[in-house]
Design a protein around this motif. Structure first.
Motif, PDB file in Angstrom:
ATOM      1  N   GLY A 121      -2.859  47.842 -10.521  1.00 16.11           N
ATOM      2  CA  GLY A 121      -3.937  47.865  -9.538  1.00 16.11           C
ATOM      3  C   GLY A 121      -4.296  49.285  -9.135  1.00 16.11           C
ATOM      4  N   LEU A 122      -3.282  50.136  -8.997  1.00 19.60           N
ATOM      5  CA  LEU A 122      -3.513  51.540  -8.664  1.00 19.60           C
ATOM      6  C   LEU A 122      -4.309  52.236  -9.773  1.00 19.60           C
ATOM      7  CD1 LEU A 122      -2.745  53.874  -6.630  1.00 19.60           C
ATOM      8  CD2 LEU A 122      -0.844  54.352  -8.184  1.00 19.60           C
ATOM      9  N   VAL A 123      -3.906  52.005 -11.011  1.00 22.70           N
ATOM     10  CA  VAL A 123      -4.604  52.619 -12.155  1.00 22.70           C
ATOM     11  C   VAL A 123      -6.043  52.106 -12.236  1.00 22.70           C
ATOM     12  CG1 VAL A 123      -4.650  52.792 -14.671  1.00 22.70           C
ATOM     13  CG2 VAL A 123      -2.473  52.979 -13.442  1.00 22.70           C
ATOM     14  N   PHE A 124      -6.217  50.813 -12.008  1.00 25.66           N
ATOM     15  CA  PHE A 124      -7.553  50.228 -12.058  1.00 25.66           C
ATOM     16  C   PHE A 124      -8.454  50.842 -10.984  1.00 25.66           C
ATOM     17  CE2 PHE A 124     -10.589  46.669 -11.380  1.00 25.66           C
ATOM     18  CZ  PHE A 124     -11.091  46.615 -12.663  1.00 25.66           C
ATOM     19  N   GLY A 125      -7.890  51.045  -9.786  1.00 28.43           N
ATOM     20  CA  GLY A 125      -8.652  51.709  -8.729  1.00 28.43           C
ATOM     21  C   GLY A 125      -9.014  53.130  -9.104  1.00 28.43           C
ATOM     22  N   ALA A 233      -9.681  56.204  -1.981  1.00 23.86           N
ATOM     23  CA  ALA A 233     -10.119  54.955  -1.352  1.00 23.86           C
ATOM     24  C   ALA A 233     -10.152  53.823  -2.377  1.00 23.86           C
ATOM     25  CB  ALA A 233     -11.498  55.148  -0.719  1.00 23.86           C
ATOM     26  N   PHE A 234     -10.663  54.089  -3.569  1.00 21.39           N
ATOM     27  CA  PHE A 234     -10.704  53.059  -4.605  1.00 21.39           C
ATOM     28  C   PHE A 234      -9.298  52.702  -5.089  1.00 21.39           C
ATOM     29  CE2 PHE A 234     -15.238  54.142  -5.144  1.00 21.39           C
ATOM     30  CZ  PHE A 234     -15.762  52.862  -5.261  1.00 21.39           C
ATOM     31  N   GLY A 238      -7.548  49.101  -4.961  1.00 25.22           N
ATOM     32  CA  GLY A 238      -6.949  48.490  -6.146  1.00 25.22           C
ATOM     33  C   GLY A 238      -5.557  47.950  -5.895  1.00 25.22           C
ATOM     34  N   VAL A 239      -4.748  48.691  -5.145  1.00 25.21           N
ATOM     35  CA  VAL A 239      -3.384  48.255  -4.845  1.00 25.21           C
ATOM     36  C   VAL A 239      -3.398  47.014  -3.953  1.00 25.21           C
ATOM     37  CG1 VAL A 239      -1.235  48.873  -3.671  1.00 25.21           C
ATOM     38  CG2 VAL A 239      -2.373  50.540  -5.139  1.00 25.21           C
ATOM     39  N   ILE A 240      -4.256  47.017  -2.922  1.00 28.27           N
ATOM     40  CA  ILE A 240      -4.327  45.858  -2.019  1.00 28.27           C
ATOM     41  C   ILE A 240      -4.831  44.629  -2.778  1.00 28.27           C
ATOM     42  CG2 ILE A 240      -5.365  44.945   0.077  1.00 28.27           C
ATOM     43  CD1 ILE A 240      -5.547  47.794   1.129  1.00 28.27           C
ATOM     44  N   THR A 241      -5.790  44.823  -3.669  1.00 22.11           N
ATOM     45  CA  THR A 241      -6.285  43.702  -4.480  1.00 22.11           C
ATOM     46  C   THR A 241      -5.179  43.148  -5.365  1.00 22.11           C
ATOM     47  OG1 THR A 241      -8.519  44.632  -4.504  1.00 22.11           O
ATOM     48  CG2 THR A 241      -8.004  42.998  -6.191  1.00 22.11           C
ATOM     49  N   ALA A 242      -4.381  44.036  -5.942  1.00 23.56           N
ATOM     50  CA  ALA A 242      -3.259  43.593  -6.777  1.00 23.56           C
ATOM     51  C   ALA A 242      -2.245  42.809  -5.955  1.00 23.56           C
ATOM     52  CB  ALA A 242      -2.594  44.798  -7.431  1.00 23.56           C
ATOM     53  N   LEU A 243      -1.983  43.248  -4.724  1.00 22.03           N
ATOM     54  CA  LEU A 243      -1.070  42.512  -3.846  1.00 22.03           C
ATOM     55  C   LEU A 243      -1.616  41.114  -3.555  1.00 22.03           C
ATOM     56  CD1 LEU A 243       1.408  42.365  -2.019  1.00 22.03           C
ATOM     57  CD2 LEU A 243       0.050  43.445  -0.204  1.00 22.03           C
ATOM     58  N   ALA A 244      -2.920  41.029  -3.300  1.00 22.08           N
ATOM     59  CA  ALA A 244      -3.542  39.716  -3.081  1.00 22.08           C
ATOM     60  C   ALA A 244      -3.395  38.838  -4.319  1.00 22.08           C
ATOM     61  CB  ALA A 244      -5.023  39.892  -2.729  1.00 22.08           C
ATOM     62  N   GLY A 245      -3.501  39.436  -5.509  1.00 23.66           N
ATOM     63  CA  GLY A 245      -3.317  38.684  -6.747  1.00 23.66           C
ATOM     64  C   GLY A 245      -1.907  38.147  -6.888  1.00 23.66           C
ATOM     65  N   VAL A 246      -0.925  38.938  -6.471  1.00 21.87           N
ATOM     66  CA  VAL A 246       0.471  38.496  -6.526  1.00 21.87           C
ATOM     67  C   VAL A 246       0.687  37.298  -5.594  1.00 21.87           C
ATOM     68  CG1 VAL A 246       2.831  39.146  -5.917  1.00 21.87           C
ATOM     69  CG2 VAL A 246       1.408  40.728  -7.223  1.00 21.87           C
ATOM     70  N   VAL A 247       0.171  37.392  -4.371  1.00 21.53           N
ATOM     71  CA  VAL A 247       0.320  36.294  -3.407  1.00 21.53           C
ATOM     72  C   VAL A 247      -0.384  35.043  -3.925  1.00 21.53           C
ATOM     73  CG1 VAL A 247      -0.191  35.528  -1.055  1.00 21.53           C
ATOM     74  CG2 VAL A 247       0.553  37.881  -1.468  1.00 21.53           C
ATOM     75  N   LEU A 248      -1.562  35.221  -4.510  1.00 23.38           N
ATOM     76  CA  LEU A 248      -2.286  34.081  -5.071  1.00 23.38           C
ATOM     77  C   LEU A 248      -1.504  33.438  -6.210  1.00 23.38           C
ATOM     78  CD1 LEU A 248      -4.862  32.371  -5.099  1.00 23.38           C
ATOM     79  CD2 LEU A 248      -5.873  34.060  -6.658  1.00 23.38           C
ATOM     80  N   ALA A 249      -0.868  34.264  -7.040  1.00 23.83           N
ATOM     81  CA  ALA A 249      -0.058  33.735  -8.140  1.00 23.83           C
ATOM     82  C   ALA A 249       1.129  32.935  -7.611  1.00 23.83           C
ATOM     83  CB  ALA A 249       0.427  34.879  -9.026  1.00 23.83           C
ATOM     84  N   ALA A 250       1.765  33.448  -6.548  1.00 18.42           N
ATOM     85  CA  ALA A 250       2.892  32.732  -5.950  1.00 18.42           C
ATOM     86  C   ALA A 250       2.444  31.399  -5.358  1.00 18.42           C
ATOM     87  CB  ALA A 250       3.539  33.600  -4.873  1.00 18.42           C
TER      88      ALA A 250
END
Length: 354
Positions: A121-125, A233-234, A238-250
């Motif tokens: 997510g960091l790299v994507f941002g 900022a981006f 990206g990191v926060i979006t990745a965290l949301a993806g992890v929670v959604l996966a769980a």
């Protein structure tokens, strides 16, 4: 560096002193109007649905179900502070939830899989930041393009099918655990909001973000490396979006490309609503949280009243139009106030010069 004035509409300290109660309410209404509306909406649904809406079960459901949307709204809020928009919050969450599942199925321990997803997510941002600042592509176009490519990768990865396998109970606990009876995802949201609020309100980094959003050229002239902070900022988004993806996966326990895009609109609505309350005229963290809360309350109440399946997207779309319209109105009001204030100062100064 010169002090940069806030573009928000909140009254200055002491500005309401000595005014009548009516004028004080009128002065505070643009600031806390959405908060009051949220409370009134909750009271209305509690009266209409006394057996289902004002219950702890419903509160738990709202706190748990809307946590992913709230995290994505906070992710979108950070680039908006710099005057940019990140549409990949809706697309990225699709790929990250699939990747979090796929890595574990491939034998990667779940804590390592989570760290890999956050790093990606960091790299994507960073890629989004490079496209916007180095390639000078408009943020809307750049993130729409990268988001669409991301969604295509998710479709290719899954082949349009669900990704299913044996997962660790510890990974499920990222979504199912609770603390003091409150779903653990709600604490993720509160922790993120608290951290972003402290950074944006009380550190130079936050002031730099808002300065860039207000006037990038002026920020550069004041010595702020705008390119570096916009990219940061981006990356944060990206990191926060990745965290949301992890929670959604769980929560889903399977990876599928058909889930995630429905979060884009409510996430943006929450962020836009955030610019109309608390610090109206300026994107802010607690305003975003309030925006997500009013969406959650409205949708929950309407669904319990028997609203059809199309009610939620219709409500989100109408609220987005309302939020953008209200943001434009507050911006025009800010300009009018500033103009009026300058005229008053000029008139007051004339007798002294004569």
């Amino acid at each position: 560096m010169n002090t940069l004035k806030s573009t928000a509409l909140e009254p200055a300290p002491g500005a309401l002193a000595g005014l009548s109660v009516g004028r004080r309410i009128a002065g505070l209404l643009p600031v806390y109007g959405l908060v009051v509306l949220t409370v009134l909406l909750a009271v209305l649904f509690s009266i209409l649905l006394p057996d289902t809406f004002p219950t702890w079960l419903n509160v738990r459901s709202i706190l748990g179900d809307k946590a992913v949307v709230a995290m994505l709204s906070l992710a979108a809020t950070v680039p908006m502070m710099t005057g940019k928009i990140d549409l990949t919050v809706g697309y990225g969450v699709v790929l990250w939830q699939i990747l979090a599942i796929s890595l574990q199925i491939g034998g990667v321990p779940w804590p390592v899989a989570v760290l890999i997803v956050l790093a990606m997510g960091l790299v994507f941002g960073l890629i989004n930041g490079l496209l916007v600042e180095v390639a000078q592509i408009d943020s809307f176009i750049a993130t729409l393009g990268t988001g669409t490519v991301t969604y295509a990768v998710a479709l290719w990865w899954t082949g349009g099918r669900q990704v299913i396998g044996q997962l660790s109970p510890g990974f499920f606990a990222l979504d199912t655990a609770s603390l003091f009876g409150v779903p653990i995802p709600a604490f993720y949201v509160f922790g993120l909001a608290l951290l972003l609020w402290v950074v944006s309100s009380y550190t130079p980094l936050g002031r730099y973000f808002y300065a860039i959003g207000a006037n990038p050229r002026a920020a550069e002239l004041n010595g702020i490396p705008t390119r570096r902070y916009v990219m940061l900022a981006f990356m944060t988004s990206g990191v926060i979006t990745a965290l949301a993806g992890v929670v959604l996966a769980a929560r889903l326990r399977v990876g599928q490309a058909s889930v995630g895009l429905e979060f884009l609109l409510p996430a943006l609505v929450g962020a836009f609503l955030g610019s109309t309350t608390i610090n109206p005229g300026r994107v802010n963290v607690w305003g975003t949280v309030i925006g997500v809360v009013i969406l959650a309350i409205g949708i929950s109440g309407i669904e319990q009243l028997g609203g059809a399946f199309w009610v939620e997207p219709a409500f989100n779309g109408a609220t987005l139009l309302f939020a953008i319209g209200l943001a434009g109105w507050t911006g025009r009001r800010r300009v009018q106030r500033a103009t009026k204030h300058r005229r008053v100062k000029v008139r007051a100064a004339k007798p002294a010069n004569q």
